[in-house]
Scaffold this motif. Structure first.
Motif, PDB file in Angstrom:
ATOM      1  N   HIS A 240      41.404  47.651  38.383  1.00 10.55           N
ATOM      2  CA  HIS A 240      41.944  46.304  38.255  1.00 10.55           C
ATOM      3  C   HIS A 240      41.208  45.327  39.177  1.00 10.55           C
ATOM      4  O   HIS A 240      40.703  45.717  40.236  1.00 10.55           O
ATOM      5  CB  HIS A 240      43.441  46.305  38.571  1.00 10.55           C
TER       6      HIS A 240
ATOM      7  N   ALA B  17      48.416  38.486  36.570  1.00 12.29           N
ATOM      8  CA  ALA B  17      49.618  39.097  37.147  1.00 12.29           C
ATOM      9  C   ALA B  17      49.699  38.750  38.625  1.00 12.29           C
ATOM     10  O   ALA B  17      48.680  38.660  39.314  1.00 12.29           O
ATOM     11  CB  ALA B  17      49.597  40.612  36.967  1.00 12.29           C
TER      12      ALA B  17
ATOM     13  N   VAL C 201      41.438  42.734  41.776  1.00 10.08           N
ATOM     14  CA  VAL C 201      42.521  42.446  42.715  1.00 10.08           C
ATOM     15  C   VAL C 201      42.094  41.426  43.768  1.00 10.08           C
ATOM     16  O   VAL C 201      40.993  41.495  44.318  1.00 10.08           O
ATOM     17  CB  VAL C 201      42.993  43.734  43.423  1.00 10.08           C
TER      18      VAL C 201
ATOM     19  N   VAL D  97      44.580  40.268  39.277  1.00  7.32           N
ATOM     20  CA  VAL D  97      45.879  40.562  39.881  1.00  7.32           C
ATOM     21  C   VAL D  97      45.918  39.989  41.290  1.00  7.32           C
ATOM     22  O   VAL D  97      45.005  40.228  42.092  1.00  7.32           O
ATOM     23  CB  VAL D  97      46.134  42.085  39.941  1.00  7.32           C
TER      24      VAL D  97
ATOM     25  N   VAL E 228      50.432  45.070  35.014  1.00  4.93           N
ATOM     26  CA  VAL E 228      48.983  44.923  35.187  1.00  4.93           C
ATOM     27  C   VAL E 228      48.296  45.487  33.951  1.00  4.93           C
ATOM     28  O   VAL E 228      48.687  46.528  33.425  1.00  4.93           O
ATOM     29  CB  VAL E 228      48.500  45.641  36.469  1.00  4.93           C
TER      30      VAL E 228
END
Length: 252
Positions: A67, A109, A69, A48, A42
């Motif tokens: 991040h 990712a 997400v 992500v 990440v």
């Protein structure tokens, strides 16, 4: 007319699942997050996808670390629990991992943690999940698969265990390996006051590292690296886990 039984993964991941796996806690998730950042799975600014996110054990610390997400899971019960405790800007999507509800090249990712792979009886369906993962990765995007170590499972399977949870529920678990189907099977019974109140089964394909490496390469992942745990130790036959990291091809 007989009814076809629902697949095990449609029944297993209910509210009681969280109680049974309560020992997989925030400290355990923090180890995974440290690994993902250390191994550059990440990266800042990349979206992500936490595949089979459950109730957010990994998604939430990832989000709190900054991040972007998205959580994806089939279980309504686990997603309901996730929403109730989120406190972080995470997009949650319910669906089947064999058909990801996202556009091509949507994520930098994709994570598949805590053995959330190998559920399907037909290997073509399991390999199809890998193809879907590659489809939604940007060129050069990273996939991390945290899977059981089949060699260690075969060598150290504990056939039977019983324990009592803080809630008073008694958990009875029986485990076996089906050699023909090459699967590890766990049968779980929950008891309260000596009476069984619920039963279910969990069943995961015992893929070897070679099988996973080959399938990942066919799906379009390259530069595969293997680890034996979240401390970045090498993958050995005795390792606690088998963690694979690969990147989607730049030119597709």
């Amino acid at each position: 007319m007989s009814e076809t039984a629902s697949p095990w993964y449609e029944a297993a991941f209910d509210r009681e699942y969280l109680d049974i796996y309560a020992h997989r806690d925030a400290a355990d998730a923090a180890r995974a997050l440290a690994f993902l950042e250390r191994e550059k799975v990440v990266r800042p600014g990349h979206r992500v996808l936490d595949l089979c996110c459950g109730n957010g054990r990994h998604s939430l610390p990832l989000c709190r670390a900054g991040h972007l997400v998205t959580g994806f899971d089939l279980s309504q019960a686990l997603l309901f629990d996730f929403r109730a405790r989120a406190g972080c800007a995470i997009s949650l999507v319910r669906g089947d991992m064999r058909a990801l509800a996202f556009r091509d090249q949507a994520f930098g990712a994709v994570l598949s943690l805590f053995t959330s792979f190998g559920y399907f009886e037909d290997d073509d369906e399991n390999w199809g999940v890998l193809r879907e993962i590659v489809r939604v990765l940007v060129p050069g995007g990273t996939f991390c698969l945290d899977f059981l170590n089949a060699s260690r499972v075969r060598a150290g399977l504990r056939p039977h265990s019983e324990r009592t949870l803080a809630s008073g529920l008694r958990v009875v678990e029986d485990r076996l390996i089906d050699p023909e189907r090459r699967r590890v099977i766990k049968r779980v019974a929950l008891e309260r006051n000596g009476r069984t109140i619920r039963r279910w089964e969990e069943s995961v394909r015992l893929f070897t590292r070679d099988e996973l490496d080959s399938a990942a390469t066919r799906a379009g992942l390259s530069g595969l690296r293997a680890f034996g745990d979240f401390d970045s130790s090498p993958a050995l036959e005795t390792s606690p886990r088998l963690i694979l990291i690969g990147r989607a091809a730049v030119a597709r």
